[in-house]
Design a protein around this motif. Sequence first.
Motif, PDB file in Angstrom:
ATOM      1  N   ASP A 104      -8.808  13.427 -10.750  1.00  0.00           N
ATOM      2  CA  ASP A 104      -8.482  12.557 -11.879  1.00  0.00           C
ATOM      3  C   ASP A 104      -8.553  13.297 -13.210  1.00  0.00           C
ATOM      4  N   THR A 135      -0.051  11.439  -9.626  1.00  0.00           N
ATOM      5  CA  THR A 135      -0.688  10.706  -8.523  1.00  0.00           C
ATOM      6  C   THR A 135      -0.734  11.516  -7.238  1.00  0.00           C
ATOM      7  N   PRO A 190      -5.271  14.790  -6.042  1.00  0.00           N
ATOM      8  CA  PRO A 190      -6.456  13.949  -5.839  1.00  0.00           C
ATOM      9  C   PRO A 190      -7.440  13.982  -7.005  1.00  0.00           C
ATOM     10  N   GLN A 192      -5.959   4.938  -5.572  1.00  0.00           N
ATOM     11  CA  GLN A 192      -7.126   4.945  -6.452  1.00  0.00           C
ATOM     12  C   GLN A 192      -6.709   4.541  -7.857  1.00  0.00           C
ATOM     13  N   ASP A 213      -3.407   4.719   0.782  1.00  0.00           N
ATOM     14  CA  ASP A 213      -4.610   4.736  -0.041  1.00  0.00           C
ATOM     15  C   ASP A 213      -4.230   4.870  -1.514  1.00  0.00           C
ATOM     16  N   LYS A 259      -2.207   8.289  -1.486  1.00  0.00           N
ATOM     17  CA  LYS A 259      -2.064   8.995  -0.214  1.00  0.00           C
ATOM     18  C   LYS A 259      -1.349   8.073   0.770  1.00  0.00           C
ATOM     19  N   HIS A 305      -4.466   8.348  -7.955  1.00  0.00           N
ATOM     20  CA  HIS A 305      -4.063   9.101  -6.756  1.00  0.00           C
ATOM     21  C   HIS A 305      -3.494   8.155  -5.713  1.00  0.00           C
ATOM     22  N   ARG A 338     -12.257   4.038  -7.073  1.00  0.00           N
ATOM     23  CA  ARG A 338     -12.425   4.689  -5.770  1.00  0.00           C
ATOM     24  C   ARG A 338     -11.093   4.624  -5.032  1.00  0.00           C
ATOM     25  N   LEU A 339     -10.966   5.488  -4.020  1.00  0.00           N
ATOM     26  CA  LEU A 339      -9.763   5.477  -3.196  1.00  0.00           C
ATOM     27  C   LEU A 339      -9.826   4.268  -2.271  1.00  0.00           C
ATOM     28  N   GLN A 340      -8.940   3.319  -2.485  1.00  0.00           N
ATOM     29  CA  GLN A 340      -8.958   2.073  -1.711  1.00  0.00           C
ATOM     30  C   GLN A 340      -7.980   2.183  -0.544  1.00  0.00           C
ATOM     31  N   HIS A 341      -8.449   1.824   0.657  1.00  0.00           N
ATOM     32  CA  HIS A 341      -7.705   2.032   1.884  1.00  0.00           C
ATOM     33  C   HIS A 341      -7.024   0.733   2.323  1.00  0.00           C
ATOM     34  N   GLU A 363      -1.382  13.364   5.743  1.00  0.00           N
ATOM     35  CA  GLU A 363      -0.677  13.005   4.513  1.00  0.00           C
ATOM     36  C   GLU A 363       0.827  13.169   4.699  1.00  0.00           C
TER      37      GLU A 363
END
Length: 374
Positions: free
Chosen positions: A140, A135, A138, A180, A178, A286, A284, A244-247, A113
Amino acid sequence: MDACVDFVQSPVTDMVLNIFERLDDPADLVRASVVSHYWRDFVIANGLSKQLCVEFYPQLANVERVTESNSQTITLNHAGASNSMEWDILERNHKVYASLSQVLTKLISSPVECIAEAFSASSTDNYPDESIVNTLDPRDRFALRASYWSSKGHKDPSVPETLIYKLKADFCVITEIDIQPFEAFFQPGDPIYSAKSVRFRMGHPKSPTDIEDDLSYLPLQQPADDKFIWTYTSEEFAMTQENRLQHFKFSQPALCIGGFLQIELLGRVQQQEMDGLLYICVSHVKVMGRPLSPAFHVEILEPSGKFLLKYCPHALQHTLQSEEPELAPMPIIATEDVFWGRVGLLQYLVGGNQEADGPFDLDDEENEMDQFVL
């Protein structure tokens, strides 16, 4: 064997250069440079280490000069400069860029990170409850409350939003970001306030002094794009309306020169039922990569926008360590509104449904506050 001639000594220089330029792995180029004095001199004289770095990371084309700690900066100021001084510059460049290639190749395999703190949001709906600072966490939900950033609402779905973050170093390699989107679990139907797509920019402040002043306060709640020069812009990535955490992985790692990242949130897809306006909300963020400090730093040379690349060889091994660096502490939101809001929540949790009714004597409440962390 006595009749054999090293091909590097061939008078057909273009052919030799073409062969060396086919070495696309920094390690292979370093190995080639230690085959013989002739090979080493050819690699140095043609600046092949820098050329390979620039091929992978185009922003490095803006390096005006390099320096190495514990040594003098060498700059040619007139046409009559000695050949020896020119060669010293070429040798130094080779050493610095070869070391930088080594660091970049190793570090991208173990990202961590990289966000240090939130700098600004182009808008915020309910400040400070829906601040960009949320943000960085992590979760919510925090202390039974939703934790997210929300833009202001708009009727026009094309109105973008931007979030700007300061990274842990002024020189970083970034591999992935990333994000979310936030799912409003407290609204009918649990709507997800994602954007249609995202794009990323990296760069440096136009005026470091102004940025230092801004960083001494809470994140800005207004557009701040005019405070920066962006030296890198990514492709546009589609975002899905999912909680969801989108990469978002870069096809080629990117260099952040100057230590700031902007996230552009493009297109609004979710309308809020109560007011009919379109919002973007993020739970969030990252930023994955590695700081290149303490071995490497950059200094922006105003007003040209070019930069000085600083190399500290004694810190190389520290930078190359694969272990994750100690994370920076989470920023404390120290505004009066947030303070009293959370004091009220604390009183609710420990003493029943009571409202905080204004300032109180901190000495009288010292014991309670010792148990509460902002």
